[in-house]
Design a protein around this motif. Structure first.
Motif, PDB file in Angstrom:
ATOM      1  N   UNK A  88       4.206  31.554 -42.902  1.00  0.00           N
ATOM      2  CA  UNK A  88       4.008  30.168 -42.469  1.00  0.00           C
ATOM      3  C   UNK A  88       3.187  29.417 -43.511  1.00  0.00           C
ATOM      4  N   UNK A  89       2.150  30.076 -44.032  1.00  0.00           N
ATOM      5  CA  UNK A  89       1.301  29.450 -45.037  1.00  0.00           C
ATOM      6  C   UNK A  89       2.043  29.124 -46.316  1.00  0.00           C
ATOM      7  N   UNK A  90       2.940  30.012 -46.742  1.00  0.00           N
ATOM      8  CA  UNK A  90       3.721  29.744 -47.952  1.00  0.00           C
ATOM      9  C   UNK A  90       4.547  28.473 -47.796  1.00  0.00           C
ATOM     10  N   UNK A  91       5.127  28.295 -46.619  1.00  0.00           N
ATOM     11  CA  UNK A  91       5.928  27.098 -46.366  1.00  0.00           C
ATOM     12  C   UNK A  91       5.041  25.860 -46.329  1.00  0.00           C
TER      13      UNK A  91
ATOM     14  N   UNK B 192       4.486  41.147 -35.707  1.00  0.00           N
ATOM     15  CA  UNK B 192       4.634  40.966 -37.157  1.00  0.00           C
ATOM     16  C   UNK B 192       3.327  40.408 -37.712  1.00  0.00           C
ATOM     17  N   UNK B 193       2.398  41.278 -38.102  1.00  0.00           N
ATOM     18  CA  UNK B 193       1.062  40.828 -38.511  1.00  0.00           C
ATOM     19  C   UNK B 193       1.057  39.860 -39.681  1.00  0.00           C
ATOM     20  N   UNK B 194       2.072  39.898 -40.532  1.00  0.00           N
ATOM     21  CA  UNK B 194       2.096  39.043 -41.722  1.00  0.00           C
ATOM     22  C   UNK B 194       2.782  37.706 -41.488  1.00  0.00           C
TER      23      UNK B 194
ATOM     24  N   UNK C 181       9.066  34.865 -36.273  1.00  0.00           N
ATOM     25  CA  UNK C 181       8.846  36.160 -35.628  1.00  0.00           C
ATOM     26  C   UNK C 181       7.653  36.103 -34.669  1.00  0.00           C
ATOM     27  N   UNK C 182       7.599  37.079 -33.788  1.00  0.00           N
ATOM     28  CA  UNK C 182       6.483  37.221 -32.851  1.00  0.00           C
ATOM     29  C   UNK C 182       5.258  37.707 -33.619  1.00  0.00           C
ATOM     30  N   UNK C 183       4.184  36.901 -33.712  1.00  0.00           N
ATOM     31  CA  UNK C 183       3.014  37.332 -34.491  1.00  0.00           C
ATOM     32  C   UNK C 183       2.355  38.589 -33.932  1.00  0.00           C
TER      33      UNK C 183
ATOM     34  N   UNK D 142      26.766  40.954 -59.348  1.00  0.00           N
ATOM     35  CA  UNK D 142      25.480  40.540 -58.781  1.00  0.00           C
ATOM     36  C   UNK D 142      25.469  40.924 -57.309  1.00  0.00           C
ATOM     37  N   UNK D 143      24.672  41.934 -56.981  1.00  0.00           N
ATOM     38  CA  UNK D 143      24.495  42.359 -55.595  1.00  0.00           C
ATOM     39  C   UNK D 143      23.384  41.510 -54.974  1.00  0.00           C
ATOM     40  N   UNK D 144      23.780  40.443 -54.293  1.00  0.00           N
ATOM     41  CA  UNK D 144      22.829  39.476 -53.747  1.00  0.00           C
ATOM     42  C   UNK D 144      22.731  39.525 -52.226  1.00  0.00           C
ATOM     43  N   UNK D 145      23.798  39.922 -51.537  1.00  0.00           N
ATOM     44  CA  UNK D 145      23.816  39.879 -50.077  1.00  0.00           C
ATOM     45  C   UNK D 145      22.715  40.761 -49.488  1.00  0.00           C
ATOM     46  N   UNK D 146      22.133  40.295 -48.391  1.00  0.00           N
ATOM     47  CA  UNK D 146      21.108  41.082 -47.719  1.00  0.00           C
ATOM     48  C   UNK D 146      20.823  40.539 -46.341  1.00  0.00           C
ATOM     49  N   UNK D 147      20.213  41.372 -45.509  1.00  0.00           N
ATOM     50  CA  UNK D 147      19.801  40.926 -44.181  1.00  0.00           C
ATOM     51  C   UNK D 147      18.584  41.720 -43.754  1.00  0.00           C
ATOM     52  N   UNK D 148      17.864  41.158 -42.788  1.00  0.00           N
ATOM     53  CA  UNK D 148      16.773  41.899 -42.167  1.00  0.00           C
ATOM     54  C   UNK D 148      17.088  42.034 -40.683  1.00  0.00           C
ATOM     55  N   UNK D 149      16.807  43.216 -40.108  1.00  0.00           N
ATOM     56  CA  UNK D 149      17.042  43.384 -38.673  1.00  0.00           C
ATOM     57  C   UNK D 149      15.956  42.675 -37.877  1.00  0.00           C
ATOM     58  N   UNK D 150      15.990  42.841 -36.574  1.00  0.00           N
ATOM     59  CA  UNK D 150      14.957  42.287 -35.702  1.00  0.00           C
ATOM     60  C   UNK D 150      13.576  42.645 -36.246  1.00  0.00           C
ATOM     61  N   UNK D 151      12.688  41.655 -36.332  1.00  0.00           N
ATOM     62  CA  UNK D 151      11.380  41.864 -36.951  1.00  0.00           C
ATOM     63  C   UNK D 151      10.431  42.481 -35.936  1.00  0.00           C
ATOM     64  N   UNK D 152      10.199  43.779 -36.094  1.00  0.00           N
ATOM     65  CA  UNK D 152       9.394  44.540 -35.143  1.00  0.00           C
ATOM     66  C   UNK D 152       9.115  45.907 -35.752  1.00  0.00           C
ATOM     67  N   UNK D 153       8.183  46.666 -35.188  1.00  0.00           N
ATOM     68  CA  UNK D 153       8.005  48.047 -35.621  1.00  0.00           C
ATOM     69  C   UNK D 153       9.319  48.822 -35.503  1.00  0.00           C
ATOM     70  N   UNK D 154       9.496  49.803 -36.354  1.00  0.00           N
ATOM     71  CA  UNK D 154      10.786  50.477 -36.456  1.00  0.00           C
ATOM     72  C   UNK D 154      11.209  51.125 -35.143  1.00  0.00           C
ATOM     73  N   UNK D 155      10.250  51.556 -34.318  1.00  0.00           N
ATOM     74  CA  UNK D 155      10.623  52.190 -33.063  1.00  0.00           C
ATOM     75  C   UNK D 155      11.032  51.183 -31.994  1.00  0.00           C
ATOM     76  N   UNK D 156      10.909  49.892 -32.283  1.00  0.00           N
ATOM     77  CA  UNK D 156      11.341  48.845 -31.354  1.00  0.00           C
ATOM     78  C   UNK D 156      12.654  48.192 -31.779  1.00  0.00           C
ATOM     79  N   UNK D 157      13.294  48.726 -32.796  1.00  0.00           N
ATOM     80  CA  UNK D 157      14.545  48.146 -33.299  1.00  0.00           C
ATOM     81  C   UNK D 157      15.696  49.062 -32.921  1.00  0.00           C
TER      82      UNK D 157
END
Length: 250
Positions: free
Chosen positions: A213-216, A206-208, A201-203, A86-101
């Motif tokens: 927040x609404x899901x929570x 990160x437009x979404x 994340x910085x709205x 089971x390949x479960x591990x994962x991460x997300x980098x800094x939440x921003x446009x790709x040119x800002x990461x």
């Protein structure tokens, strides 16, 4: 006959919940995570089950895959009911446009989220090629692998790659007498640390963010325990692997 499961990202969140439920169901475990979990070790001891835990940075997936292949080749497969990766591990980098990461963050995310599952799957398939026990690979994917989202380019790309990798391996394994069944499964939206990261994340970048927040706020997130139960039930379905890319609600 004992089922053997190799699980990445088992020290917290849905991975930890899956590990606990697998031990309760009588599985022996090999857990590959950044950290070990003492409570999991204690549960295994109480249940009389084997639970090895490797503290491993999956950004160095080549080392993890080599170690897994050696370990599997040393196992006695005769008494196994089945063997599952089971390949479960994962991460997300800094939440921003790709040119800002920073490049190193993007590279680490792609190594953990895509390179590691590919290398571990290859090691798993090589080491168990001669086994008679049923072999299964479950790749934990995401709806974001199937839907584009701004400021999530690396994560979306990795999960889309995981989906297509699973399709390709399914074609390869279908030709073999004891080919492994494989599925990339989207488990739904789960109340984990990753969700906290998305909601924080910085709205402006990160437009979404508001959607998460609404899901929570609307109580639409599954607990890690609920999600783990659904995922493991899906794994045990007789038709597991018929469709190499699936949603837990399918």
């Amino acid at each position: 006959m004992i089922p053997l499961t190799i699980l990445t990202g088992a020290s917290r969140g849905m991975g930890l919940a899956m590990a606990r439920q697998l031990l309760a169901a009588g599985h022996d475990l090999l857990c590959i995570s950044r950290k070990t979990n003492e409570a999991l070790a204690q549960q295994a001891d109480s249940a009389g089950r084997r639970c090895e835990q490797w503290p491993q940075d999956l950004a160095r997936a080549d080392a993890a895959a080599a170690r897994l292949e050696t370990w599997l080749k040393a196992q006695d497969s005769a008494g196994l009911a089945c063997v599952t990766l089971i390949n479960n591990a994962g991460l997300i980098p800094h939440i921003a446009p790709v040119d800002d990461i920073p490049a190193e963050q993007l590279a680490e995310a792609m190594r953990v989220d895509l390179e590691a599952p590919i290398l571990l799957a290859g090691a798993f398939l090589r080491a168990t090629a001669g086994w008679t026990a049923p072999r299964r690979i479950l790749n934990i994917s995401s709806g974001l692998g199937r839907r584009a989202m701004a400021s999530q380019a690396a994560y979306c790309a990795a999960k889309a790659g995981m989906d297509h990798f699973s399709r390709c391996v399914a074609l390869e394994q279908a030709k073999l007498a004891n080919g492994a069944r494989i599925c990339a499964l989207a488990p739904g939206v789960i109340d984990t640390d990753m969700q906290v990261q998305l909601r924080s994340a910085d709205p402006g970048r990160f437009p979404d963010m508001g959607n998460f927040v609404g899901l929570k706020e609307k109580g639409m997130l599954s607990s890690p325990e609920e999600a783990a139960q659904r995922v493991l039930a899906f794994l045990e379905r007789p038709d597991f692997g018929v469709h190499p890319v699936a949603d837990v609600r399918d």
